[in-house]
Scaffold this active site. Structure first.
Site, mmCIF file in Angstrom:
data_model
loop_
_atom_site.group_PDB
_atom_site.id
_atom_site.type_symbol
_atom_site.label_atom_id
_atom_site.label_comp_id
_atom_site.label_asym_id
_atom_site.label_seq_id
_atom_site.Cartn_x
_atom_site.Cartn_y
_atom_site.Cartn_z
ATOM 1 C CB CYS A 195 -13.697 4.776 -2.694
ATOM 2 S SG CYS A 195 -13.571 3.576 -4.031
ATOM 3 C CB SER A 238 -17.345 3.493 -5.710
ATOM 4 O OG SER A 238 -16.589 2.513 -6.386
ATOM 5 C CG HIS A 261 -18.477 6.605 -10.491
ATOM 6 N ND1 HIS A 261 -18.353 7.143 -11.752
ATOM 7 C CD2 HIS A 261 -17.466 5.712 -10.362
ATOM 8 C CE1 HIS A 261 -17.321 6.597 -12.365
ATOM 9 N NE2 HIS A 261 -16.758 5.731 -11.551
ATOM 10 C CG HIS A 297 -17.547 1.918 -0.514
ATOM 11 N ND1 HIS A 297 -17.437 3.140 -1.144
ATOM 12 C CD2 HIS A 297 -16.659 1.106 -1.131
ATOM 13 C CE1 HIS A 297 -16.528 3.069 -2.104
ATOM 14 N NE2 HIS A 297 -16.036 1.856 -2.114
ATOM 15 C CB CYS A 343 -13.103 -0.688 -0.950
ATOM 16 S SG CYS A 343 -13.721 -0.432 -2.646
#
Length: 378
Positions: free
Chosen positions: A44, A46, A49, A65, A171
């Protein structure tokens, strides 16, 4: 306390954006916790990042996650789950006790610790070979052979849902579905535009089709991704640009009823209010780097009665929404198999993030067993 050894993708922050595959020690689940054998984990944005230095987390970090797997051990006090259950993991692990949680808004929990990569008691069950604490990203650490999570974060799912699909429900798919159903509350016949045709954007498009929206306009800089978006349910595909608002207005007769930003770029987030008609809703789903500010014309916003909505985890109630999404998939209403472009072993995690940075692939899923692929009931 007893521990087991697991392989995991670990970010230490001292080797650029590279993850290392390490052997970690994972403690047995404590009261109210379960250990899950991970069968699939999504890659993902995220996570990107973090490893690109845009978000700060405790280090070393066990990344990932988005996860689905099988419960293989339970701690004391666990009553709703049993060994052998297929589960999807919720990364936003709300406290279950604050006013927001008891009021049906766990995504707005004021006491959540998972954002800081901590289990509800503020600790971790992971340790490195030398005994130092390792922190599961968003309290999941999905890119690991096994994880320990609170029992309420492991949502039982129909075992007919393949693990690779199930992992995304935790997610990207869940967030996209929630943004449409919970945040924007799109109804049949409303028009919509989705900026960004990556994993979350494609999930939004699929959910808009399920909701009966029309037209559904996908916006991206990649012709290949726009083609994929049309297969997922978009009626139109547009290359982004300065004249995007005019082109959307032409297709919708004055602006979309709902617009979604699924990238997390300031420039596209600032464009979003201009894509909706008076009285429309602009939903910010993508997450930008820390400290970024938006410039929005407040007078026009108020004059046109537009609503800006921040979407945290799609406003999901995981125990309610994950099974709904899974059933829609099994009924053929959400073709989630199409969202997965690539499946790789854990050892190829760095290549997966490199492809993401290049704008390639819709969604990469790490699979821990060769048979964990879409279309197979495991």
């Amino acid at each position: 306390m007893a521990t087991i050894e697991v392989r995991a993708a670990v970010y230490r922050g001292d080797n650029g954006d590279r993850l290392g595959i390490e052997q970690l020690q994972l403690a047995d689940p404590e009261h109210g916790e379960v250990r899950v054998r991970v069968r699939a984990a999504g890659v993902c944005g995220s996570d990107r990042h973090v490893i690109d230095g845009e978000w700060q987390v405790p280090l070393p970090a066990v990344m990932g996650h988005e996860a689905a797997g099988v419960v293989e051990a339970i701690g004391a006090g666990v009553r709703e789950l049993a060994v052998g259950d297929h589960v999807i993991i919720a990364w936003h692990q709300a406290c279950q006790r604050c006013a927001e949680c008891t009021g049906g808004k766990p995504w707005a929990c004021t006491r959540v610790r998972s954002n800081d990569s901590q289990l509800p008691d503020g600790t971790t069950r992971w340790h490195t070979a030398d005994g130092a604490a390792a922190w599961p990203y968003l309290a999941v650490g999905a890119m690991s052979e096994r994880i320990v999570v609170p029992d309420f974060a492991a949502i039982r799912v129909d075992p007919r849902v393949p693990f690779d699909v199930a992992s995304l429900i935790g997610c990207s798919v869940g967030t996209g579905y929630g943004a449409v159903v919970n945040n924007a509350r799109v109804v049949a016949g409303e028009s919509a535009v989705v900026v960004g045709a990556g994993g979350v954007g494609m999930s939004i498009i699929s959910s808009l089709r399920l909701a009966g929206a029309s037209p559904i306009i996908a916006v991206d800089v990649s012709e290949a991704k726009l083609a994929e978006a049309k297969r997922a349910g978009a009626t139109h595909g547009l290359i982004g640009g300065a004249d995007l608002a005019e082109r959307v207005a032409e297709l919708t007769g004055g602006g979309a009823d709902a617009a979604f930003e699924a990238i997390g770029r300031v420039a596209t987030m600032e464009q979003l209010p201009g894509l909706i008609r008076p009285g429309g809703r602009a939903v910010f789903v993508g997450l930008p780097p820390e400290g970024q500010e938006l410039r929005i014309d407040g007078l026009q916003l108020a004059y046109d009665g537009k609503t800006l909505i921040g979407s945290n985890y799609g406003g999901l109630v995981p125990a309610r929404d994950f099974p709904r999404v899974a059933q829609a998939y099994l009924a053929g209403e959400l073709p989630l198999d199409e969202l997965i472009s690539t499946r790789v072993p854990l050892e190829e995690v760095n290549e997966a993030f490199d492809a993401m940075r290049r704008g390639e692939r819709t969604r990469t899923v790490i699979v821990f067993d060769e048979d964990d692929t879409a279309g197979a009931a495991n």
